[in-house]
Every structure is written in C-alpha cells, then in structure tokens.
Design an enzyme around this catalytic site. Structure first.
Site, mmCIF file in Angstrom:
data_model
loop_
_atom_site.group_PDB
_atom_site.id
_atom_site.type_symbol
_atom_site.label_atom_id
_atom_site.label_comp_id
_atom_site.label_asym_id
_atom_site.label_seq_id
_atom_site.Cartn_x
_atom_site.Cartn_y
_atom_site.Cartn_z
ATOM 1 N N HIS A 180 -0.892 1.672 4.433
ATOM 2 C CA HIS A 180 0.111 0.785 3.836
ATOM 3 C C HIS A 180 -0.339 -0.655 3.877
ATOM 4 O O HIS A 180 0.075 -1.464 3.048
ATOM 5 C CB HIS A 180 1.472 1.027 4.467
ATOM 6 N N CYS B 257 3.693 8.219 -8.620
ATOM 7 C CA CYS B 257 3.682 6.846 -8.107
ATOM 8 C C CYS B 257 2.670 6.630 -6.986
ATOM 9 O O CYS B 257 2.682 5.601 -6.322
ATOM 10 C CB CYS B 257 5.075 6.430 -7.663
HETATM 11 C C1 PEP Z 1 2.782 8.484 -1.913
HETATM 12 O O1 PEP Z 1 2.786 9.133 -0.871
HETATM 13 O O2 PEP Z 1 2.025 8.734 -2.884
HETATM 14 C C2 PEP Z 1 3.688 7.333 -2.082
HETATM 15 C C3 PEP Z 1 3.799 6.734 -3.246
HETATM 16 O O3 PEP Z 1 4.378 6.906 -1.017
HETATM 17 P P1 PEP Z 1 3.769 6.038 0.185
HETATM 18 O O4 PEP Z 1 2.409 5.565 -0.212
HETATM 19 O O5 PEP Z 1 4.735 4.917 0.405
HETATM 20 O O6 PEP Z 1 3.728 7.008 1.308
#
Ligand code: PEP
Ligand code: MG
Length: 592
Positions: free
Chosen positions: A194, A508
């Site tokens: 993240h 996403c």
């Molecule tokens: C994913 O897991 O692809 C996602 C978009 O969520 P995050 O990256 O916040 O876990």
C-alpha cells in the site's frame, strides 16, 4: 564515484535529490535547534525515554529463565548500566540544554561518539561491542519514536530529499510528501504494497528491494532514482543528468499529447465503449480524476482516512469526507469501499488490533468490520448519508462467503432505517458490491451473484491469494504473476458470470492501469476499469487503438495456454496493434 544500485521500480518517474538515510532502528532526527522554551520539555522526553528503555530491560530480565539465563542477564545488566551511566545521561542533558539539540539529535550524537570510541579499539572483541551500543540506543530511540515519530517527521523539512530506508509506512507518506520529499529508495518493500500504491498516487518515484542502498549510500549523497527501471544512481555524471533532463522534456511532451485525450471518449476502434474510473485514496485524487475525464470513482479506499491518527474517525468526520468526494465528482458514480484494515495497514489506524501470526489471512477487511459492529455501523451510516448527494455504491472488501454479504446488507438496512427515522434524506435503495479478491469468492461467484448489485475484481489480492505469494514480499519476484493461468481463469470466470447475470463488473487492481494488460482485459470482456487517475489518459490512448472483436477471438487461446511462454506469446499477439504504447508499459509489467 558513480555507483549504480539495483532494485525494482514501484512508482514511476525519476527524481534527483539528496539522500536522507534512516537506519532500520528509525533514527528520526530533527536537526532544527530548540527554542529556549522547548528545552524543559525535551529534557523530560529524553528522561522518559530512558526510563522506558530501563523498564523494558528490567521486564526482559525478570522473564529470564532456562540454561542461558545467567549469561543473558549479564548482557542485559551491561545494557542497563549504560543507561544509568552518569556521563552518558549528563552528556545527553548537556546537548539538549546547552547545545539546544532535540532529544533525537542528542541521542544520535552520543551514539556516534560512543561508536567511534569502540571502533577505534584494537581488540576485535571490544570493537564488536559497538553492536551493544546500537541496541541500547535503539531501544531509547524506539521509546522516543513511539511518542513522536509522526510529529518529528512532520517537523523536519524534506525539501529536495530522497528517503533511503528499509520500509516506509503508508501513514508516513503523506506528511513526507507535504514536506517536500522527492522519492523513496527502500531496501525492503514491494511494488504492490500500500505504500507503493500511495506513492504512485502521490506521483513520488519509489524504488523497492534496493538491498544495498543503506550500506552504500550516505546522508547528503546526490542520487538519481528511476522508478521505472528500479535503478538508483549515486553521484550521477553529467551524462546521467542530461538523461534526467531529457526524461523531463519527454514527460512534458507526453503530458501535452495526452492532454488532448482529457475530453475524449474511451472507445475501441470497433465501437465498444470502455469506462475508465479512478481509484482514490485522498481528496486530491478527486480533482485529478475530474481533470483526466474519469467516468467516476471506481474504488475509494477509506482506510487512508483511518491512518495517521490515534483514534478512528467518527461518523461526522467520515460523512464529511465521503460527501465531499461525492460532491467533487459532480454526479458521476462513486464507489466507497468499507474499511479494509488488517494485514499491512492496521498499525497506525488508531485501532487496537491483536497481533496476528498471519495477518493477510486473518481478521482483515469485512471480517474486521463485522467483528467490531460499532466500527461498521459508524462507517455505513456515514456512507448512507452521502446517498442523498449523488450516486454512491458500497463495496465490501475480502468477501469469501455469501453470508458476509447478507450480514452487511442487514446492517445497511438497519442503518438506513435509523437514518430515515432521524430525518436524513437518503436513497431508496443501496447498491452493494463485493471485491472479488479471495479465490473462493471467484470460484463460488455463481451462488453469490444474486446477492450482489455489482462486482469489483481486486487483482492485487486475487493474485496473492490464488498463488500463495505475499504481495508485500518482493523477494518472491516472478512468482507474483497476474498472468498465471489460474489467475486468468478466475478473472475470465468472474467477468463471464457477471455478464451472464447482468451485473456490472470493474477491475480495480493495479493491472487495470497498466497498458501491458489492457488488450488482455478487453479480450476477456472487461469494459469497466478503475485505476490511479494519473494513468487514465495512457490507458485511454491504448484502448482507442484496440479492436475488441479481434482481441476476443484470442481469449480462448489465452485461457487454453498452460505455461508462461505460450501465455506470453498470446499476449504479444494481443499487443501487436499498439506498438507505441508498449514503450510506456508500467515497470511492474517489465517483470512479466
Ligand atoms: C486489490 O486487492 O486488487 C485492491 C484493489 O485492493 P487493495 O489493493 O486495496 O487491497
Ligand atoms: Mg485488496
């Protein structure tokens, strides 16, 4: 002398600046001089940190037993003695009150002095004892940091600096960026963490897995980082600087060319409309989403609202943040994801979560929200209150079973009833969707789909959980492969189930914004993407050169291919129609 250090590019772009080293013990040093009025507080801080370190050592000693207890106790006693040593303690006091140094700076000076004394010793054993100094001072430093790390980071100006560290927490990124930091070189980290996602949002170049950076760089070294290739050049030559300036000119030209696409449609050459939404983590993303012509916000990660603070935000604070997001999008759809904490994001969220041996497989996302109902009520009430202001959808992360969705729906209904009774103007009906990021949810989607209004495929986690490859562990390198046949089949299956059941489906994860994957996703039938706003124009440019019909003919071949070489061969054929775009492929794709 010029030196190249290798790593992996985690956030694109180049940056040129002065290295600012932070050793893993997190020596957060504030070098600004103290005001006379601050001296007493700073003396108190160092005394409290010393006391905390002594208490920690005593606690450790009290717990000792077993055959090595006596030897270990001797070490601990030696460390404790150092913390009591009047010369050491008075030295710190003098540096603070006479030298006007902050506690962290005084501690670092004492450490450097002591280390120099030990290093000058002839006796190799005594020389090696410098480690003890590091441990003891690290403990005091840890105690200082615990109360003030964010504050200190906020105080110090970072203008023109590039942070060199082992890792950086997502919560630390924004204050660092606000104080002028230019980029990151991390010895650890991962392109999918993240922190990397946030660095991309902030448009701060980041190199991860640059193992030698902390040992080969020094504070103040001029460094050029390349967030595409993952290379770090220390002491760049005139030629390096020329290529940096060339890159800046190219970027400006590319931005100008793509600016023309801001108002353009996103449509394949055979007329299929593709909708490009933006992922958002902070308010600034909304302005960028609008300016790049996003079709809406496809993923708003609410957890960033919870980071960098000591207590969770209340309903009113959350409501205002979500409402401004909805207002900012001026009637375009906004998908707000409920809290996805746990794993790598829980630490600084002001929530006390039990340590877990395996947080990625633990109480994360919807599991956490359902366990702390008050947390979920507050968030759902805040989200529902925004439904009077524009089209809002609720997205639930980490769904692995249909019961989780039905429980969330029940909570939504309860909150809606309360809100209406209190006189709030909210929508009649609420669209609730699931992140498909746990393989079980993808595989069992058919039995879940009737309970869902829409679906969002989270490939960042879907890849991690399908392949049992930690997304935050850069050492696993190539094993994290969004093109693994199992992953491709899960994505294809999810899209097909959604299409058959007439449910909108968005993707996403990071691959949505990576033009390397665009033809493949269109081939699998995807028409809704959500990505960092800064990538929208690039993906639009790519989409507008593609022929969806031709690509779909290759989908079966892609899904039949069982090994890397044949999958990449099909990918190559899919990408053949967009030759200019390939030069700009995301660094994360370079590994594929
Ligand atoms: C994913 O897991 O692809 C996602 C978009 O969520 P995050 O990256 O916040 O876990
Ligand atoms: Mg996820």
């Amino acid at each position: 002398m010029r030196l190249i250090l290798e790593g992996s590019g985690a956030s694109r772009g180049m940056a040129l600046g002065r290295a600012r080293l932070e050793q893993p013990s997190r020596f957060l040093v504030d070098n600004t001089p103290l005001e006379q009025s601050e001296v007493a507080d700073e003396l108190l801080r160092i005394d409290q940190a010393l006391a905390a370190a002594r208490a920690e050592l005593k606690g450790l000693r009290d717990k000792l037993d077993g055959p090595l207890a006596r030897e270990v106790a001797e070490f601990i006693d030696a460390h404790g003695l150092m913390l009591e040593d009047p010369e050491f303690v008075e030295g710190l006091h003098d540096l603070i009150s006479d030298g006007r140094y902050h506690a962290s700076a005084a501690l670092k000076m004492q450490r450097d002095r002591l280390v120099a004394v030990f290093e000058a010793m002839d006796d190799p054993y005594l020389r090696s004892r410098r480690e003890d100094i590091e441990h003891v001072i690290g403990r005091v430093q840890g105690a200082l940091n615990r109360e003030s790390s964010v504050e200190e980071r906020k105080l110090a100006s970072r203008v023109g600096e590039i942070l060199v560290s082992d890792t950086v927490a997502p919560s630390e990124l924004v204050p660092l960026a606000e104080h002028g930091l230019l980029g990151f070189i991390l010895t650890g980290g991962s392109t999918l963490s993240h922190s990397a996602i946030l660095a991309r949002s902030l448009r701060l170049p980041m190199v991860v897995g640059s193992h030698e950076a902390l040992s080969h760089l020094q504070d103040g070294d001029l460094v050029l980082i390349d967030g595409d290739s993952g290379n770090v050049i220390a002491h760049p030559t005139a030629q390096d600087l020329a290529s940096y300036r060339h890159w800046q000119r190219e970027l400006a030209a590319q931005d100008k060319r793509r600016a023309r696409l801001r108002e353009a449609d996103t449509r394949t050459v055979d007329g299929i409309d593709i909708h490009l939404h933006a992922n958002a983590e902070m308010a600034a993303d909304v302005a960028r989403a609008r300016s790049f012509g996003a079709a809406g916000i496809g993923l708003y990660r609410t957890e960033f609202l919870f980071l960098q603070r000591r207590d969770a935000p209340g309903e009113e604070e959350q409501f205002l943040a979500y409402r401004d997001l909805v207002l900012g999008m001026g009637g375009l759809p906004v998908t707000i994801r409920t809290l996805d904490l746990g794993a790598d994001k829980a630490d600084s969220a002001g929530l006390v979560l039990e340590d877990e041996p395996n947080p990625a497989l633990g109480v994360r996302g919807v599991r956490l929200s359902l366990r702390i109902p008050q947390l979920m009520y507050t968030q759902l009430r805040a989200i529902l209150r925004t439904t009077g202001y524009g089209p809002v959808r609720i997205l639930v992360p980490m769904i692995s079973a249909v019961e989780e969705i039905t429980m969330v729906r029940r909570l939504v209904d309860e909150c809606a009833m309360q809100l209406r009774a209190e006189g709030h103007q909210i929508a009649e009906r609420f669209e609730i969707g699931a992140m498909i990021e746990v393989p079980a949810a993808a595989i069992a989607l058919r039995s879940m789909i009737q309970h869902l209004d829409f679906v969002a495929i989270g490939t960042n986690d879907l890849v991690q959980y399908t392949l049992a490859v930690d997304r935050n562990n850069n050492e696993l390198g190539d094993l994290y492969d969004p093109l693994h046949p199992a992953v491709l089949r899960l994505i294809a299956h999810t899209i097909a189930v959604c299409r058959r059941n007439k449910r909108p489906v968005t993707l996403c994860g990071e691959i949505a914004g990576d033009v390397y994957f665009t033809p493949m996703l269109i081939a699998l039938g995807l028409t809704e993407f959500s990505m960092h706003p800064g990538l929208i124009l690039e993906v639009r440019e790519a989409v507008n050169t593609l022929h969806a019909g031709e690509l779909r003919k290759l989908a079966a071949q892609l899904l039949r291919a069982g090994d890397r070489a044949s999958i990449r061969a099909v990918m190559q054929r899919m990408r053949a129609s967009m030759p200019t775009i390939m030069e700009n492929a995301d660094p994360a794709a370079a590994a594929h």
